[in-house]
Design a protein around this motif. Sequence first.
Motif, PDB file in Angstrom:
ATOM      1  N   ASN A  46     -27.834  20.334  14.746  1.00 17.92           N
ATOM      2  CA  ASN A  46     -28.431  19.466  15.755  1.00 17.92           C
ATOM      3  C   ASN A  46     -28.940  20.303  16.926  1.00 17.92           C
ATOM      4  O   ASN A  46     -28.299  21.279  17.328  1.00 17.92           O
ATOM      5  N   LYS A  47     -30.102  19.906  17.468  1.00 21.86           N
ATOM      6  CA  LYS A  47     -30.668  20.638  18.588  1.00 21.86           C
ATOM      7  C   LYS A  47     -31.646  19.753  19.345  1.00 21.86           C
ATOM      8  O   LYS A  47     -32.526  19.159  18.743  1.00 21.86           O
ATOM      9  N   THR A  48     -31.489  19.648  20.667  1.00 22.06           N
ATOM     10  CA  THR A  48     -32.449  18.908  21.486  1.00 22.06           C
ATOM     11  C   THR A  48     -33.014  19.773  22.599  1.00 22.06           C
ATOM     12  O   THR A  48     -33.716  19.280  23.465  1.00 22.06           O
ATOM     13  N   SER A  73     -30.904  12.809   8.218  1.00 18.41           N
ATOM     14  CA  SER A  73     -29.674  12.127   7.825  1.00 18.41           C
ATOM     15  C   SER A  73     -29.009  11.503   9.051  1.00 18.41           C
ATOM     16  O   SER A  73     -29.368  11.788  10.196  1.00 18.41           O
ATOM     17  N   ASN A  74     -28.011  10.677   8.807  1.00 21.24           N
ATOM     18  CA  ASN A  74     -27.256  10.045   9.885  1.00 21.24           C
ATOM     19  C   ASN A  74     -26.743  11.098  10.859  1.00 21.24           C
ATOM     20  O   ASN A  74     -26.280  12.172  10.444  1.00 21.24           O
ATOM     21  N   PHE A  75     -26.845  10.809  12.142  1.00 21.50           N
ATOM     22  CA  PHE A  75     -26.311  11.619  13.246  1.00 21.50           C
ATOM     23  C   PHE A  75     -27.036  12.950  13.459  1.00 21.50           C
ATOM     24  O   PHE A  75     -26.569  13.777  14.226  1.00 21.50           O
ATOM     25  N   LYS A  76     -28.164  13.191  12.820  1.00 23.70           N
ATOM     26  CA  LYS A  76     -28.909  14.438  13.022  1.00 23.70           C
ATOM     27  C   LYS A  76     -29.783  14.336  14.267  1.00 23.70           C
ATOM     28  O   LYS A  76     -30.340  13.279  14.571  1.00 23.70           O
ATOM     29  N   GLN A  77     -29.923  15.460  14.983  1.00 20.81           N
ATOM     30  CA  GLN A  77     -30.784  15.560  16.160  1.00 20.81           C
ATOM     31  C   GLN A  77     -31.763  16.703  15.920  1.00 20.81           C
ATOM     32  O   GLN A  77     -31.349  17.847  15.761  1.00 20.81           O
ATOM     33  N   VAL A  78     -33.051  16.363  15.879  1.00 21.33           N
ATOM     34  CA  VAL A  78     -34.090  17.335  15.545  1.00 21.33           C
ATOM     35  C   VAL A  78     -35.187  17.273  16.603  1.00 21.33           C
ATOM     36  O   VAL A  78     -35.559  16.188  17.060  1.00 21.33           O
ATOM     37  N   SER A  98     -29.553   8.837  14.374  1.00 18.93           N
ATOM     38  CA  SER A  98     -30.277  10.111  14.393  1.00 18.93           C
ATOM     39  C   SER A  98     -31.306  10.082  15.520  1.00 18.93           C
ATOM     40  O   SER A  98     -31.653   9.020  16.038  1.00 18.93           O
ATOM     41  N   LEU A  99     -31.788  11.267  15.889  1.00 20.67           N
ATOM     42  CA  LEU A  99     -32.745  11.406  16.978  1.00 20.67           C
ATOM     43  C   LEU A  99     -33.826  12.388  16.566  1.00 20.67           C
ATOM     44  O   LEU A  99     -33.530  13.495  16.116  1.00 20.67           O
ATOM     45  N   LEU A 100     -35.082  11.971  16.718  1.00 19.40           N
ATOM     46  CA  LEU A 100     -36.207  12.890  16.604  1.00 19.40           C
ATOM     47  C   LEU A 100     -36.844  12.966  17.977  1.00 19.40           C
ATOM     48  O   LEU A 100     -37.329  11.966  18.507  1.00 19.40           O
ATOM     49  N   GLN A 101     -36.788  14.164  18.561  1.00 18.68           N
ATOM     50  CA  GLN A 101     -37.373  14.389  19.885  1.00 18.68           C
ATOM     51  C   GLN A 101     -38.683  15.150  19.719  1.00 18.68           C
ATOM     52  O   GLN A 101     -38.743  16.161  19.034  1.00 18.68           O
ATOM     53  N   ARG A 133     -37.753  10.067  20.681  1.00 15.79           N
ATOM     54  CA  ARG A 133     -37.786  10.412  22.103  1.00 15.79           C
ATOM     55  C   ARG A 133     -38.956  11.359  22.369  1.00 15.79           C
ATOM     56  O   ARG A 133     -39.076  12.382  21.730  1.00 15.79           O
ATOM     57  N   PHE A 134     -39.785  10.977  23.347  1.00 19.33           N
ATOM     58  CA  PHE A 134     -40.923  11.807  23.747  1.00 19.33           C
ATOM     59  C   PHE A 134     -40.579  12.458  25.071  1.00 19.33           C
ATOM     60  O   PHE A 134     -40.358  11.784  26.066  1.00 19.33           O
ATOM     61  N   ARG A 135     -40.513  13.784  25.055  1.00 22.19           N
ATOM     62  CA  ARG A 135     -40.092  14.526  26.236  1.00 22.19           C
ATOM     63  C   ARG A 135     -41.126  15.599  26.550  1.00 22.19           C
ATOM     64  O   ARG A 135     -41.802  16.087  25.666  1.00 22.19           O
ATOM     65  N   ALA A 136     -41.217  15.989  27.797  1.00 22.83           N
ATOM     66  CA  ALA A 136     -42.156  17.000  28.298  1.00 22.83           C
ATOM     67  C   ALA A 136     -43.541  16.380  28.424  1.00 22.83           C
ATOM     68  O   ALA A 136     -43.844  15.353  27.829  1.00 22.83           O
ATOM     69  N   GLY A 137     -44.379  17.009  29.193  1.00 19.03           N
ATOM     70  CA  GLY A 137     -45.692  16.450  29.505  1.00 19.03           C
ATOM     71  C   GLY A 137     -46.670  16.505  28.354  1.00 19.03           C
ATOM     72  O   GLY A 137     -46.566  17.326  27.457  1.00 19.03           O
TER      73      GLY A 137
END
Length: 195
Positions: A46-48, A73-78, A98-101, A133-137
């Motif tokens: 996992n990494k954000t 997969s469940n609980f993954k952060q990408v 899960s999170l896709l940033q 999640r959309f982050r940064a400009g």
Amino acid sequence: DPASEYAVLIDPTAILSYSEVAFGGITDNTTWNLATPEKTTFSGSNKTDGDNWNIVNDWTDGVPFGGLSAELSNFKQVTSDGGYAAPYTGDLYLGSDSLLQIGYLNPRHQADFNALGTPGTSTIFMREGSELRFRAGNNNGSSQTIIPAIELLGDATVTLGTGSEAVEDFDFPYAINGSHLLTIKGKGNQDALLT
């Protein structure tokens, strides 16, 4: 092509040895065959706080490309960051919680959005507790970002910015389906266009 089966066939006279003896050939579909995967699943850490979408060995069948679908997969952060994500036309499956940033460091690049799939072709399947999640400009050359179709398989969230990002419109022109709740959150100067 993803989810395809292939067989290698060789005519009996196609290959000759140095002594000009013909190879017997392969004339059936079972001697030498292979199948390509339908999707690739993220299996890395996992990494954000930086890019991990583009690490080939963190996927079961390589980074998504072409018609291959992508699964977290469940609980993954990408995180897709740095402008390296290749385009693909397969679907995106977000597991439960899960999170896709998209983006971490300013500026966010157009290619970071390739992790979503291709608008008009791909569908994002969101399971219970998943988040986009959309982050940064915004640095995609315009002030509008087009989001592919969304299929809700559980209650899910889309976060349009986490701070004081530049003005940006997120256009949802494709269907949002499913009998679940989609929460759209924003902070800063973002707008959600539901057309």
